[in-house]
Design a protein around this motif. Structure first.
Motif, PDB file in Angstrom:
ATOM      1  N   ARG A 194       3.424  12.953  19.193  1.00  0.00           N
ATOM      2  CA  ARG A 194       4.606  13.487  18.844  1.00  0.00           C
ATOM      3  C   ARG A 194       5.664  12.389  18.577  1.00  0.00           C
ATOM      4  NH1 ARG A 194       2.018  13.526  23.340  1.00  0.00           N
ATOM      5  NH2 ARG A 194       3.036  11.368  23.772  1.00  0.00           N
ATOM      6  N   ARG A 195       6.702  12.898  17.513  1.00  0.00           N
ATOM      7  CA  ARG A 195       7.762  12.038  17.431  1.00  0.00           C
ATOM      8  C   ARG A 195       8.532  11.129  18.275  1.00  0.00           C
ATOM      9  NH1 ARG A 195       7.393  12.487  12.198  1.00  0.00           N
ATOM     10  NH2 ARG A 195       7.095  13.855  11.003  1.00  0.00           N
ATOM     11  N   GLY A 196       8.869   9.968  18.524  1.00  0.00           N
ATOM     12  CA  GLY A 196       9.669   9.513  19.305  1.00  0.00           C
ATOM     13  C   GLY A 196      10.752   8.717  19.072  1.00  0.00           C
ATOM     14  N   SER A 197      11.680   7.998  19.442  1.00  0.00           N
ATOM     15  CA  SER A 197      12.471   7.193  19.158  1.00  0.00           C
ATOM     16  C   SER A 197      12.860   6.605  18.186  1.00  0.00           C
ATOM     17  CB  SER A 197      13.459   6.460  20.060  1.00  0.00           C
ATOM     18  OG  SER A 197      12.576   5.591  20.701  1.00  0.00           O
ATOM     19  N   LYS A 198      13.231   6.317  17.278  1.00  0.00           N
ATOM     20  CA  LYS A 198      13.629   5.127  16.178  1.00  0.00           C
ATOM     21  C   LYS A 198      12.660   5.576  15.318  1.00  0.00           C
ATOM     22  CE  LYS A 198      16.277   1.421  18.685  1.00  0.00           C
ATOM     23  NZ  LYS A 198      15.777  -0.136  19.276  1.00  0.00           N
ATOM     24  N   GLY A 199      11.789   6.133  15.055  1.00  0.00           N
ATOM     25  CA  GLY A 199      10.948   7.010  13.862  1.00  0.00           C
ATOM     26  C   GLY A 199       8.942   6.560  14.314  1.00  0.00           C
ATOM     27  N   VAL A 200       9.352   6.221  15.321  1.00  0.00           N
ATOM     28  CA  VAL A 200       7.857   6.155  16.463  1.00  0.00           C
ATOM     29  C   VAL A 200       6.962   7.127  16.621  1.00  0.00           C
ATOM     30  CG1 VAL A 200       6.329   4.772  18.017  1.00  0.00           C
ATOM     31  CG2 VAL A 200       8.631   3.580  17.533  1.00  0.00           C
ATOM     32  N   LEU A 201       5.994   6.915  16.523  1.00  0.00           N
ATOM     33  CA  LEU A 201       4.954   8.402  17.130  1.00  0.00           C
ATOM     34  C   LEU A 201       4.446   7.704  18.069  1.00  0.00           C
ATOM     35  CD1 LEU A 201       3.336   9.362  13.825  1.00  0.00           C
ATOM     36  CD2 LEU A 201       5.241  10.319  14.643  1.00  0.00           C
ATOM     37  N   GLU A 202       4.065   8.861  19.046  1.00  0.00           N
ATOM     38  CA  GLU A 202       4.197   8.451  20.216  1.00  0.00           C
ATOM     39  C   GLU A 202       2.290   9.315  20.572  1.00  0.00           C
ATOM     40  OE1 GLU A 202       6.945   9.674  22.979  1.00  0.00           O
ATOM     41  OE2 GLU A 202       8.386   7.567  22.651  1.00  0.00           O
ATOM     42  N   TRP A 203       1.597   8.915  20.935  1.00  0.00           N
ATOM     43  CA  TRP A 203       0.303   9.577  21.512  1.00  0.00           C
ATOM     44  C   TRP A 203      -0.395   8.803  22.613  1.00  0.00           C
ATOM     45  CZ3 TRP A 203      -4.504   8.197  20.204  1.00  0.00           C
ATOM     46  CH2 TRP A 203      -5.899   9.581  20.498  1.00  0.00           C
ATOM     47  N   ASN A 204      -0.404   9.198  23.439  1.00  0.00           N
ATOM     48  CA  ASN A 204      -1.589   8.641  24.423  1.00  0.00           C
ATOM     49  C   ASN A 204      -2.999   9.420  24.620  1.00  0.00           C
ATOM     50  OD1 ASN A 204       0.580   7.890  25.490  1.00  0.00           O
ATOM     51  ND2 ASN A 204       1.795   9.224  26.491  1.00  0.00           N
ATOM     52  N   ILE A 205      -3.965   8.627  25.088  1.00  0.00           N
ATOM     53  CA  ILE A 205      -5.350   9.294  25.407  1.00  0.00           C
ATOM     54  C   ILE A 205      -5.460   8.930  27.236  1.00  0.00           C
ATOM     55  CG2 ILE A 205      -7.528   8.214  25.032  1.00  0.00           C
ATOM     56  CD1 ILE A 205      -6.698   6.338  22.827  1.00  0.00           C
ATOM     57  N   VAL A 206      -5.509  10.093  27.332  1.00  0.00           N
ATOM     58  CA  VAL A 206      -6.149  10.312  28.938  1.00  0.00           C
ATOM     59  C   VAL A 206      -7.282  10.984  28.675  1.00  0.00           C
ATOM     60  CG1 VAL A 206      -4.910  12.097  30.682  1.00  0.00           C
ATOM     61  CG2 VAL A 206      -3.429  11.512  28.649  1.00  0.00           C
ATOM     62  N   LEU A 207      -7.527  10.017  29.831  1.00  0.00           N
ATOM     63  CA  LEU A 207      -9.232  10.083  29.888  1.00  0.00           C
ATOM     64  C   LEU A 207     -10.018  10.997  30.821  1.00  0.00           C
ATOM     65  CD1 LEU A 207     -10.060   6.362  30.158  1.00  0.00           C
ATOM     66  CD2 LEU A 207     -10.168   7.439  28.575  1.00  0.00           C
ATOM     67  N   GLN A 208      -9.117  11.640  31.401  1.00  0.00           N
ATOM     68  CA  GLN A 208      -9.112  13.197  32.654  1.00  0.00           C
ATOM     69  C   GLN A 208      -7.936  13.491  33.450  1.00  0.00           C
ATOM     70  OE1 GLN A 208     -12.614  11.564  35.094  1.00  0.00           O
ATOM     71  NE2 GLN A 208     -10.556  10.793  36.203  1.00  0.00           N
TER      72      GLN A 208
ATOM     73  N   VAL B 258       0.700  -1.303  -0.132  1.00  0.00           N
ATOM     74  CA  VAL B 258       0.180  -0.180  -0.062  1.00  0.00           C
ATOM     75  C   VAL B 258       1.348   1.126   0.371  1.00  0.00           C
ATOM     76  CG1 VAL B 258      -1.609   1.350   1.607  1.00  0.00           C
ATOM     77  CG2 VAL B 258      -1.756  -1.400   1.652  1.00  0.00           C
ATOM     78  N   LYS B 259       0.933   2.145  -1.371  1.00  0.00           N
ATOM     79  CA  LYS B 259       1.279   3.131  -1.069  1.00  0.00           C
ATOM     80  C   LYS B 259       1.445   4.956  -0.094  1.00  0.00           C
ATOM     81  CE  LYS B 259      -0.496   4.211  -4.571  1.00  0.00           C
ATOM     82  NZ  LYS B 259      -0.972   5.004  -6.291  1.00  0.00           N
ATOM     83  N   GLY B 260       2.073   5.088   0.243  1.00  0.00           N
ATOM     84  CA  GLY B 260       1.932   5.765   1.761  1.00  0.00           C
ATOM     85  C   GLY B 260       3.012   5.567   2.790  1.00  0.00           C
ATOM     86  N   GLU B 261       3.569   6.760   3.216  1.00  0.00           N
ATOM     87  CA  GLU B 261       4.474   7.052   4.674  1.00  0.00           C
ATOM     88  C   GLU B 261       4.466   6.123   5.109  1.00  0.00           C
ATOM     89  OE1 GLU B 261       5.942   9.950   7.412  1.00  0.00           O
ATOM     90  OE2 GLU B 261       5.339  11.164   6.054  1.00  0.00           O
ATOM     91  N   ARG B 262       5.395   5.031   6.210  1.00  0.00           N
ATOM     92  CA  ARG B 262       4.802   4.064   7.046  1.00  0.00           C
ATOM     93  C   ARG B 262       4.914   4.657   8.056  1.00  0.00           C
ATOM     94  NH1 ARG B 262       2.336  -0.766   5.501  1.00  0.00           N
ATOM     95  NH2 ARG B 262       2.509  -0.699   2.852  1.00  0.00           N
ATOM     96  N   VAL B 263       4.116   4.221   8.982  1.00  0.00           N
ATOM     97  CA  VAL B 263       3.919   5.009  10.173  1.00  0.00           C
ATOM     98  C   VAL B 263       3.318   3.936  11.551  1.00  0.00           C
ATOM     99  CG1 VAL B 263       4.021   7.630  10.058  1.00  0.00           C
ATOM    100  CG2 VAL B 263       2.067   5.983  10.051  1.00  0.00           C
ATOM    101  N   ALA B 264       4.158   4.117  12.510  1.00  0.00           N
ATOM    102  CA  ALA B 264       4.052   3.321  13.339  1.00  0.00           C
ATOM    103  C   ALA B 264       3.292   4.141  15.312  1.00  0.00           C
ATOM    104  CB  ALA B 264       5.474   1.969  13.681  1.00  0.00           C
TER     105      ALA B 264
END
Length: 187
Positions: free
Chosen positions: A163-177, A32-38
């Motif tokens: 947010r950009r993390g190490s080794k190209g991984v994107l970091e994103w947390n879900i904070v409920l409150q 599948v075409k596109g920029e791969r992200v984790a």
């Protein structure tokens, strides 16, 4: 005759029973075409404790901005192997991880193009209704003009941008409150 109040119905804790066949952490298959992200993150409560029985659902367009859905009538190419949908259970510490491609821009309100984003739905025990939010890509110039992101108060927009993390991984947390609560949308 007397009427008695009954208990409220909540989502779960049955999220994993009978739904495991929908679980997938790879939303865009090989070729599948596109920029791969984790993307890696955690689903946490207001005290920062991981929610171990949550379910994160992802919907997205492909790199050209086409959805793998029959109601998407755009005349854009949709590659075989692009699911556009993923369902990821959280582990005992609330962690989740999935791989995909960076989504393309899609029309939004009044036909204005939206910035590349992933639509996220959160299911978990104790919720009367699922939560809806988005993940935007860091550094994308289209974020500044996104009609939906601009509805969120400026001080809270960062909760929707990975947010950009190490080794190209994107970091994103879900904070409920709490202090860093993720911005959620009503639909």
């Amino acid at each position: 005759m007397s009427l008695y109040a009954s208990g409220s119905q909540t989502v779960g804790p049955y999220l994993h029973i009978g739904l495991t066949w929908l679980n997938t952490s790879n939303i865009a298959g090989p070729g599948v075409k596109g920029e791969r992200v984790a993307i890696q993150g955690r689903l946490v409560d207001g005290d920062g404790v991981g929610v171990g029985d949550g379910l994160i659902e992802i919907w997205q367009a492909n790199a050209e901005g086409a959805y793998a859905h029959p109601e998407d009538r755009q005349k854009k190419t949709l590659e075989k192997g692009f699911r556009g949908f993923g369902r990821i259970p959280t582990d005992a510490k609330g962690a989740f991880e999935f791989t995909t491609i960076k989504a393309g821009r899609v029309p939004g309100p009044d036909g204005k193009l939206q910035a590349p984003h992933l639509s996220v739905t959160v299911f978990m025990r104790g919720l009367l209704k699922q939560l809806s939010t988005r993940i935007y890509f860091p550094g994308d110039p289209a974020n500044a003009q996104d009609p939906v992101l601009n509805l969120v108060p400026a001080a809270r927009r960062a909760t929707l941008v990975a947010r950009r993390g190490s080794k190209g991984v994107l970091e994103w947390n879900i904070v409920l409150q709490g202090k860093d609560e993720t911005a959620f949308f009503d639909f």
